[in-house]
Design a protein around this motif. Structure first.
Motif, mmCIF file in Angstrom:
data_model
loop_
_atom_site.group_PDB
_atom_site.id
_atom_site.type_symbol
_atom_site.label_atom_id
_atom_site.label_comp_id
_atom_site.label_asym_id
_atom_site.label_seq_id
_atom_site.Cartn_x
_atom_site.Cartn_y
_atom_site.Cartn_z
ATOM 1 N N SER A 35 3.802 -9.364 10.967
ATOM 2 C CA SER A 35 4.829 -8.958 10.011
ATOM 3 C C SER A 35 5.104 -7.473 10.180
ATOM 4 C CB SER A 35 4.351 -9.203 8.573
ATOM 5 O OG SER A 35 3.885 -10.508 8.391
ATOM 6 N N ARG A 37 6.958 -5.145 7.781
ATOM 7 C CA ARG A 37 7.642 -4.883 6.508
ATOM 8 C C ARG A 37 8.463 -6.100 6.038
ATOM 9 N NH1 ARG A 37 6.550 0.359 5.510
ATOM 10 N NH2 ARG A 37 6.482 1.820 7.246
ATOM 11 N N HIS A 38 7.956 -7.293 6.311
ATOM 12 C CA HIS A 38 8.632 -8.518 5.891
ATOM 13 C C HIS A 38 8.156 -8.954 4.511
ATOM 14 C CE1 HIS A 38 9.129 -8.897 10.335
ATOM 15 N NE2 HIS A 38 10.338 -9.232 9.935
ATOM 16 N N ALA A 39 8.968 -9.740 3.866
ATOM 17 C CA ALA A 39 8.628 -10.384 2.602
ATOM 18 C C ALA A 39 9.381 -11.711 2.546
ATOM 19 C CB ALA A 39 9.028 -9.503 1.417
ATOM 20 N N ALA A 61 -0.704 -6.062 2.963
ATOM 21 C CA ALA A 61 0.145 -7.151 2.478
ATOM 22 C C ALA A 61 -0.131 -7.396 1.004
ATOM 23 C CB ALA A 61 -0.110 -8.426 3.274
ATOM 24 N N GLU A 62 0.855 -7.995 0.361
ATOM 25 C CA GLU A 62 0.689 -8.437 -1.016
ATOM 26 C C GLU A 62 1.211 -9.857 -1.117
ATOM 27 O OE1 GLU A 62 2.194 -7.482 -5.542
ATOM 28 O OE2 GLU A 62 2.291 -5.888 -4.048
ATOM 29 N N HIS A 70 -0.981 -11.643 -8.503
ATOM 30 C CA HIS A 70 -0.619 -10.818 -7.352
ATOM 31 C C HIS A 70 -1.920 -10.403 -6.676
ATOM 32 C CE1 HIS A 70 3.269 -10.466 -9.333
ATOM 33 N NE2 HIS A 70 3.736 -10.028 -8.187
ATOM 34 N N ALA A 90 4.929 -11.095 -0.912
ATOM 35 C CA ALA A 90 5.708 -10.141 -1.698
ATOM 36 C C ALA A 90 6.059 -8.906 -0.873
ATOM 37 C CB ALA A 90 4.943 -9.736 -2.956
ATOM 38 N N ALA A 91 5.158 -8.484 0.023
ATOM 39 C CA ALA A 91 5.410 -7.297 0.845
ATOM 40 C C ALA A 91 4.387 -7.237 1.969
ATOM 41 C CB ALA A 91 5.307 -6.032 -0.004
ATOM 42 N N THR A 92 4.773 -6.605 3.066
ATOM 43 C CA THR A 92 3.843 -6.280 4.148
ATOM 44 C C THR A 92 4.170 -4.892 4.665
ATOM 45 O OG1 THR A 92 5.222 -7.214 5.912
ATOM 46 C CG2 THR A 92 3.612 -8.693 4.888
ATOM 47 N N GLY A 93 3.184 -4.270 5.284
ATOM 48 C CA GLY A 93 3.390 -2.985 5.932
ATOM 49 C C GLY A 93 3.807 -3.189 7.380
ATOM 50 N N THR A 96 1.596 -5.522 10.668
ATOM 51 C CA THR A 96 0.623 -6.311 9.917
ATOM 52 C C THR A 96 0.318 -7.590 10.691
ATOM 53 O OG1 THR A 96 1.330 -5.390 7.802
ATOM 54 C CG2 THR A 96 0.231 -7.527 7.737
#
Length: 105
Positions: A35, A37-39, A61-62, A70, A90-93, A96
């Motif tokens: 990933s 910055r994917h969500a 990641a979240e 969460h 919800a989010a990734t850096g 990842t």
């Protein structure tokens, strides 16, 4: 037997996460997910028929669950997501890397 590295090389950033099968057997699938910055899209939930054990190998990641939980993940964190438990990313850096093991019931 093939010899590879989970963290290198990584595919370039693109519009979608990159899913790469590493091993597949009846009732078992192991994959690398990369990933950048994917969500998950708004309103989208994974609801899988199989249990999924997932470990964050690199990055951040979240995860979000439909019950409101969460979970922020850092490298080395892992969890078992039972079959049918609705969840989303919800989010990734950047850069990842996940290791996911899908196990049929």
């Amino acid at each position: 037997m093939p010899h590879r590295n989970l963290l290198s090389p990584l595919p370039p950033a693109g519009p979608e996460e990159h899913f790469e099968p590493l091993l597949s057997r009846p009732g078992l699938r192991i994959e690398r997910i990369v990933s950048h910055r994917h969500a998950s899209p708004p309103g989208f939930w994974y609801e899988q028929a199989d249990d999924e054990w997932v470990m964050l190998a690199q990055g951040s990641a979240e995860l979000e669950f439909d019950d409101g939980e969460h979970l922020a993940l850092t490298p080395g964190d892992w969890l078992l997501i039972p079959a049918g438990r609705r969840h989303r990313v919800a989010a990734t850096g950047p850069d990842t890397v996940w290791l996911a093991i899908h196990m049929a019931l």
